[in-house]
Write an enzyme that holds these catalytic residues in place. Structure first.
Site, PDB file in Angstrom:
ATOM      1  N   CYS A   1       0.831  -1.207   0.000  1.00  0.00           N
ATOM      2  CA  CYS A   1       0.000   0.000   0.000  1.00  0.00           C
ATOM      3  C   CYS A   1       0.868   1.260   0.000  1.00  0.00           C
ATOM      4  O   CYS A   1       0.573   2.232  -0.701  1.00  0.00           O
ATOM      5  CB  CYS A   1      -0.934   0.012   1.204  1.00  0.00           C
ATOM      6  N   ASP A   2       1.931   1.232   0.776  1.00  0.00           N
ATOM      7  CA  ASP A   2       2.892   2.325   0.817  1.00  0.00           C
ATOM      8  C   ASP A   2       3.479   2.543  -0.578  1.00  0.00           C
ATOM      9  O   ASP A   2       3.476   3.663  -1.102  1.00  0.00           O
ATOM     10  CB  ASP A   2       3.996   1.969   1.830  1.00  0.00           C
TER      11      ASP A   2
END
Length: 167
Positions: free
Chosen positions: A60-61
């Site tokens: 997600c980062d």
């Protein structure tokens, strides 16, 4: 209800999945604890919506950082939204630490409106399944990617190309 996996284990997605050509469903998400946003807030713009389970995870980062880099190149007629169920406080903290300044983070924590309306709410976890949506300036869906495995990366290039065709 659709099926997907998390590290090979089945998970259930709640809501109705959308497809190319559909009118984009409306949604209500939070900008912060008190202020909400909806599809109408981005009327007239091409919208790239990047959906992530939680900004505090590796994929997600990376996904959010990648779309932040791309957002700077797409012009003023494009808005890039990242939607998760992270609390707005956590989203703000993460963006500050990561230097995210082009992507708008929105939270679906309160009523899961986005998750249900786009078919990405994970029933067992109450998180959102990784997915990408490109919506044109007239709110018609032009690109959809529902990932079948939560830990996989989306096809960044295909999503960016879909946006570029609309601007």
């Amino acid at each position: 209800m659709a099926q997907a996996t998390l590290k090979g284990n089945p998970i259930t997605l709640v809501g109705t999945q959308v497809k190319v050509g559909d009118k984009a469903p409306d949604f209500t998400v939070n900008k912060n604890l008190l202020e909400t946003a909806s599809l109408a807030d981005y009327a007239g713009k091409v919208k790239l919506i990047s959906v992530v389970p939680s900004l505090d995870t590796g994929v997600c980062d990376a996904q959010t950082r990648r779309f932040n880099e791309e957002a700077a190149k797409l012009g003023d007629n494009v808005v890039v939204l990242t939607i998760s169920v992270d609390l707005p406080f956590a989203q703000s903290r993460w963006c500050g630490a990561a230097g995210i300044d082009k992507v708008i983070t929105l939270s679906d924590y309160k009523n899961h409106s986005f998750g249900k309306n786009y078919g990405v709410l994970i029933d067992e976890l109450r998180l959102l399944m990784r997915s990408i949506f490109v919506i044109d300036a007239n709110d018609t869906i032009q690109y959809v990617e529902y990932l079948s495995e939560m830990t996989d990366h989306p096809n960044y290039e295909a999503a960016i190309e879909a946006v570029k065709k609309l601007v």
